[in-house]
Design a protein around this motif. Structure first.
Motif, mmCIF file in Angstrom:
data_model
loop_
_atom_site.group_PDB
_atom_site.id
_atom_site.type_symbol
_atom_site.label_atom_id
_atom_site.label_comp_id
_atom_site.label_asym_id
_atom_site.label_seq_id
_atom_site.Cartn_x
_atom_site.Cartn_y
_atom_site.Cartn_z
ATOM 1 N N MET A 61 0.811 -1.187 0.000
ATOM 2 C CA MET A 61 0.000 0.000 0.000
ATOM 3 C C MET A 61 0.859 1.257 0.000
ATOM 4 O O MET A 61 0.539 2.237 -0.654
ATOM 5 N N LYS A 81 6.124 3.679 4.453
ATOM 6 C CA LYS A 81 5.367 2.733 5.267
ATOM 7 C C LYS A 81 4.983 3.346 6.606
ATOM 8 O O LYS A 81 3.891 3.132 7.118
ATOM 9 N N ASN A 125 -6.637 -4.209 10.285
ATOM 10 C CA ASN A 125 -6.831 -5.131 11.406
ATOM 11 C C ASN A 125 -5.620 -5.107 12.321
ATOM 12 O O ASN A 125 -4.602 -4.493 12.040
ATOM 13 N N SER A 126 -5.762 -5.793 13.431
ATOM 14 C CA SER A 126 -4.702 -5.698 14.435
ATOM 15 C C SER A 126 -3.434 -6.400 13.972
ATOM 16 O O SER A 126 -2.347 -6.082 14.426
ATOM 17 N N ALA A 127 -3.581 -7.342 13.045
ATOM 18 C CA ALA A 127 -2.381 -8.004 12.536
ATOM 19 C C ALA A 127 -1.485 -6.997 11.829
ATOM 20 O O ALA A 127 -0.270 -7.012 11.979
ATOM 21 N N ALA A 128 -2.106 -6.101 11.076
ATOM 22 C CA ALA A 128 -1.328 -5.079 10.386
ATOM 23 C C ALA A 128 -0.761 -4.070 11.384
ATOM 24 O O ALA A 128 0.413 -3.730 11.351
ATOM 25 N N GLN A 172 -0.133 -4.533 14.382
ATOM 26 C CA GLN A 172 0.843 -5.184 15.231
ATOM 27 C C GLN A 172 2.231 -5.209 14.604
ATOM 28 O O GLN A 172 3.236 -5.178 15.305
ATOM 29 N N LEU A 173 2.283 -5.268 13.262
ATOM 30 C CA LEU A 173 3.569 -5.239 12.573
ATOM 31 C C LEU A 173 4.316 -3.958 12.916
ATOM 32 O O LEU A 173 5.528 -3.921 12.927
ATOM 33 N N ARG A 220 3.843 -3.787 17.495
ATOM 34 C CA ARG A 220 4.231 -4.973 18.246
ATOM 35 C C ARG A 220 3.540 -5.045 19.592
ATOM 36 O O ARG A 220 4.109 -5.528 20.564
ATOM 37 N N ASN A 268 -0.193 -6.022 21.620
ATOM 38 C CA ASN A 268 -1.511 -6.622 21.491
ATOM 39 C C ASN A 268 -2.439 -6.249 22.629
ATOM 40 O O ASN A 268 -3.618 -6.511 22.575
ATOM 41 N N LEU A 273 -1.443 -11.953 7.690
ATOM 42 C CA LEU A 273 -1.996 -11.011 6.723
ATOM 43 C C LEU A 273 -2.291 -11.719 5.420
ATOM 44 O O LEU A 273 -3.174 -11.322 4.673
ATOM 45 N N GLY A 305 -9.214 -8.993 16.437
ATOM 46 C CA GLY A 305 -7.840 -8.643 16.104
ATOM 47 C C GLY A 305 -7.105 -9.665 15.268
ATOM 48 O O GLY A 305 -5.886 -9.575 15.108
#
Lengths: 340, 340
Positions: A1, A9, A42-45, A47-48, A51, A53, B48, B111
């Motif tokens: 993106m 980024k 989402n939280s996965a993104a 979180q990258l 870091r 949760n 992801l 999440g």
């Protein structure tokens, strides 16, 4: 993106996380691309980038039925949940019982879903502590972990009660009552540090009077306590007191004493350990026992962990620098009821 | 990273996940960039792409002490864990007790940490089911959720026992014993479907004989059962049988009957519901009760969920297409012991 929107980024992540420092025009362009891609932040993104949760694992490697029946874990977990929720972190429970569950739990803990772990692992041969250490996950133990002789491990941070001091106070009380033949029913001292410490406290007071025939090993269950009491009475019918290393075992011991026609405390004085209200207040007679603040220990575990992970919302590095981390041993006190 | 290595995002993810279909030269270039960035292919990044965690949430919105004391949840969870572990999925437990815990649990469930949820939410006014539905997370309920009148919800998939059929069998047994004044102690029928269904089963058999003064509402606790039994005896001293909608309540009712000098089953026949061995086998007298396979219901919940999420390792879309999903009601049977 980042590629599509023509910005860095870190700018994209600032927009996703609604952080300041991005020009309105740039933010608009990023949001346009997000819409175009149907991208869900989402939280996965997230979180990258962060870091974090805001989730903490509570891991217990004990048989589920022991956890559920023993009010000890119930109180511990209540304290942990209160403290975590108060700090905006979600407690996530993982139980391990069978060897085949270990790799999966390791995957989950290493998978970036949680910021740290509170660990109830009491058996000396449990591979779990080593596994979590290799993952590098901040961890605090509930109860001092028993390390096998010769095993080299990093220092493990724990919260525990003063098991040895509490046992000493219990046995001193029996001595002060004029009891001459004081037995003890122990926990599994080859497996759990609390059992070692409570036996050491008994020995500290009685010294040479702590003869092996007055010591009976059990397993922290009610039935174990009953069987141990029967064995002690068979071997030493002259015993006039017993220090039992848990309330649950003491409730079993009291039943055997009643069945054998020994009056408590007249013939045999009994002191327990834990002061679990649902047990100690309802035994016949009510149990004199060593109180430990179990719920408070749960809260302390959570607070110690936050001093390593940082509280939700604050940076981790800052937190670690400010709060040096060490284990905590909380005080105990004797609660007098009718059994001694 | 796709930008830096000059290849597509999907190529990068294939390299990270060691999937085939990438030329060795391209894979090498991607790995070079990964090394350069110090990039660790953690599960957050993998997720992801694959959107799979091999973790399933078990969510219980009930007071913790009810969960821990009630052997019902212990059995359920045992079945769930066996089935999940067998399929290579990690069970992750989340407890909700206080309103302030809801948003945090929502964050965690939304999440991307889990592939689905097994939900124990029994109160009709619980916001949790709606919250999870809005997240779009595949969910299976333990027990039929009670929907408030007029509430419009998507069909909720659940596993339950045949509560109404089991209650019918229990009451028919009391009728066959020649009992004339059969009372019932119910669960909280304004809040839980099992309580509604067990009361309906009682009414199905007794029809006009099920007069309101023979029906006493309680709350599935031991104390609630005791209080309800006392109220029934005060109101209807002529009662000669009672169908109690849970074993835990029945154990309280038996104690009151004993205290009031009523012999069981001679004066008052008692039938329970659940067949929880630690209770039903140890009451005095042992309890005739309706058996449900609680551990089996836990296993079924996990299997139903996999039919929506796909098993770990298989694609989700394929799984959903192959296995249409519907609720399951499991059979019950009467177990005769001494109380009726």
């Amino acid at each position: 993106m980042a590629h599509r929107s023509g910005v860095s980024k870190s700018t994209v992540s600032r927009v996703i996380n609604a952080e300041p420092g991005v020009r309105a025009e740039v933010a608009e362009r990023v949001r346009g691309v997000i819409d175009q891609l149907g991208y869900v932040p989402n939280s996965a993104a997230r979180q990258l980038v962060t870091r974090r949760n805001n989730a903490i694992a509570v891991v217990a490697s004990q048989p589920q039925n022991r956890l559920f029946i023993d009010p000890f874990f119930d109180s511990h977990l209540r304290g942990i949940r209160k403290e975590l929720v108060h700090h905006g972190a979600q407690p996530v429970l993982l139980f391990l019982e069978e060897p085949e569950e270990y790799p999966r739990v390791g995957d989950f803990l290493g998978g970036g879903h949680v910021d740290g772990a509170l660990l109830f692992s009491l058996r000396a041969d449990d591979p779990l502590p080593g596994m979590i250490e290799r993952l590098g996950l901040p961890t605090v133990f509930g109860g001092r972990p028993l390390v096998r002789e010769g095993e080299r491990v990093r220092e493990r941070v724990y919260v525990d009660a003063d098991n040895r001091g509490g046992a000493r106070e219990a046995v001193r009380h029996l001595v002060a009552l004029g009891r001459r033949h004081i037995a003890t029913i122990t926990g599994p001292y080859d497996q759990e540090a609390s059992a070692v410490d409570r036996l050491d406290g008994y020995r500290d007071v009685l010294l040479d009077d702590a003869t092996p025939d007055l010591i009976e090993r059990a397993d922290y269950t009610r039935k174990g306590g009953a069987d141990a009491m029967a064995a002690l009475l068979d071997r030493r019918p002259d015993l006039d007191a017993v220090f039992v290393a848990s309330d649950l075992m003491a409730s079993g011991a009291l039943q055997v004493l009643r069945e054998r026609g020994r009056r408590v405390p007249e013939d045999v004085a009994v002191v327990g350990f834990d002061d679990l209200a649902p047990i100690a207040e309802t035994t016949d007679p009510p149990l004199t026992t060593v109180h430990q603040d179990i719920e408070g220990m749960g809260r302390l575990m959570a607070r110690l962990l936050f001093s390593r992970t940082g509280e939700p919302g604050e940076g981790r590095a800052a937190a670690v620098a400010e709060h040096p981390l060490s284990s905590v041993v909380t005080p105990t006190r004797l609660v007098l009821r009718a059994s001694a």
